[in-house]
Design an enzyme around this catalytic site. Structure first.
Site, PDB file in Angstrom:
ATOM      1  N   CYS A  88       0.811  -1.220   0.000  1.00  0.00           N
ATOM      2  CA  CYS A  88       0.000   0.000   0.000  1.00  0.00           C
ATOM      3  C   CYS A  88       0.843   1.269   0.000  1.00  0.00           C
ATOM      4  CB  CYS A  88      -0.933   0.007   1.207  1.00  0.00           C
ATOM      5  SG  CYS A  88      -1.918  -1.498   1.352  1.00  0.00           S
ATOM      6  N   HIS A 377      -9.427   2.692  -1.587  1.00  0.00           N
ATOM      7  CA  HIS A 377      -8.019   2.322  -1.443  1.00  0.00           C
ATOM      8  C   HIS A 377      -7.583   1.339  -2.531  1.00  0.00           C
ATOM      9  CE1 HIS A 377      -4.229   1.077   0.071  1.00  0.00           C
ATOM     10  NE2 HIS A 377      -4.646   0.027   0.766  1.00  0.00           N
ATOM     11  N   CYS A 407       0.481   2.577   6.344  1.00  0.00           N
ATOM     12  CA  CYS A 407       0.838   1.214   6.749  1.00  0.00           C
ATOM     13  C   CYS A 407       0.722   0.311   5.538  1.00  0.00           C
ATOM     14  CB  CYS A 407      -0.080   0.731   7.863  1.00  0.00           C
ATOM     15  SG  CYS A 407      -1.829   0.704   7.395  1.00  0.00           S
TER      16      CYS A 407
END
Length: 420
Positions: A88, A377, A407
């Site tokens: 990510c 996301h 994160c």
């Protein structure tokens, strides 16, 4: 060292997977973002110093993904490009890498970005089938081929779907976060409250026109489809747990990010080059830090940003409170709240190398234009989305300092400081 200027970013609307962008690939999505940057900043026929792009859910045939995206634009074909991947944190890491090259004078311009889609996902088959097919191709005789074909079984043909599971624990990211919120005593009500605020902030940002130049139309979609201006605390409270069905689960589809399709790209330059091109500078990339935790032996999977931020603050002689804007990626609202609570814990902060707690932040400065839970996301696109969004916030403020924290899977975290 040269100052690293953030010129601006664009993205396509982020949408819930398996809907509006069904069967649309990463290359098509990210190329649309790159072309928008080219048009906006007059880059037609220009050679960019370096382009760094990434995608998590890509095909093995897309081994030169970044370069192929560039070849689909009006940029000078002499523009080099490379792939990178850090879950990510991919496009934030891309931004940091290019920023370092600009800072040391290797390049004057760079484009970072990322894309991900679950709606054009590459399916795999079991390794046994792959081995048999390779052997079949290498077979020298009809007999050898028939023997290999006879060994095929129906179970060999079963597809293997990619899953967001940590290989060393067998647990999904949501299951790991359930463990974290129990350890830190984070309630369902706290998580839902943060999710509600994220949606309200994103909805207000749309109403205020904040996203008008950040989000470009794509496939007849003009705005993010996950933002819920009509959600309420009651609606969020009615949702069932999504990862722990024992009756003790607190993570839901409402306070966790949904599977999302989308792409984002960002233009960087040296301060001097930006002045030469008459490009207004939104903000500057000042410093960055990455970290990892030993999640296999008890540390929370998504707690690595706590370490990265602690080191970043110490190196820059800053306190956690010395920021006007906080952009913390909401993989899960529970993970954000665990991070904030950890920074307030004296014993935990000793592990981070601090004699005192880092302390609390002003929550009114957190994800003020909406976070990942509301906006969505698409894994590799989130970093570029957050940097572009944060830089514009600083530009509108006229001055200030921002902390970005993301994160990632594998127990890692990527963080950065932006200033104007």
């Amino acid at each position: 060292m040269k100052k690293v200027a953030i010129i601006g970013g664009v993205r396509i609307p982020f949408v819930k997977s398996f809907k509006e962008y069904n069967h649309v690939g990463n290359q098509e999505m990210l190329t649309a973002c790159l072309n928008a940057l080219v048009t906006r900043y007059g880059l037609e026929g220009k050679r960019i110093g370096e382009v760094a792009l990434g995608a998590l859910l890509n095909r093995s045939t897309e081994w030169n993904f970044a370069r192929e995206c560039i070849m689909g634009t009006a940029l000078d074909p002499h523009t080099p490009a490379y792939n990178l991947q850090r879950a990510c944190g991919t496009s934030l890491d891309a931004t940091i890498q290019l920023g370092l090259r600009i800072a040391c004078g290797q390049i004057d311009t760079g484009i970072s970005g990322g894309s991900d889609t679950n709606s054009d996902i590459p399916l795999l088959f079991k390794q046994q089938l792959a081995w048999k097919l390779v052997d079949l191709r290498a077979a020298k005789s009809v007999g050898e081929r028939l023997k290999i074909l006879a060994s095929l079984r129906f179970k060999d043909l079963a597809p293997v779907y990619p899953s967001i599971v940590e290989p060393r624990t067998g647990l999904s990211m949501g299951q790991h976060t359930e463990k974290m919120v129990k350890e830190w005593g984070i309630t369902r009500q706290e998580q839902d409250a943060l999710a509600y605020q994220s949606h309200m902030n994103a909805a207000k940002a749309y109403n205020d026109g904040f996203f008008n130049d950040l989000v470009i139309p794509f496939k007849a979609v003009k705005r993010d489809t996950i933002v819920r201006a009509d959600t309420t605390p009651e609606k969020l409270a009615a949702l069932k747990p999504a990862f722990d069905f024992s009756g003790n689960g607190t993570l839901t589809a409402g306070n966790s990010t949904l599977y999302t399709d989308g792409a984002a790209a960002l233009l960087l330059a040296s301060e001097e080059y930006a002045q030469q091109q008459n490009w207004p500078v939104q903000a500057h990339l000042v410093d960055a830090e990455s970290a990892a935790v030993d999640y296999v032996h008890g540390e929370g999977l998504l707690m690595a940003p706590t370490y990265a931020v602690a080191r970043l603050l110490k190196r820059n002689h800053l306190r956690l409170q010395d920021f006007d804007v906080y952009e913390i990626h909401e993989a899960f609202c529970g993970q954000v709240l665990c991070t904030l609570k950890a920074w307030e814990d004296a014993d935990y902060c000793k592990k981070l190398g601090w004699d005192t707690p880092l302390g609390s932040i002003d929550r009114s400065k957190l994800n003020t234009r909406g976070g990942s839970v509301a906006i969505g996301h698409p894994f590799a696109a989130t970093g570029a989305r957050i940097v572009a969004q944060t830089a514009k916030i600083l530009q509108q403020r006229g001055s200030g300092r921002a902390l970005i924290s993301i994160c990632t899977a594998g127990g890692m975290g990527v963080t950065a400081i932006l200033e104007r």
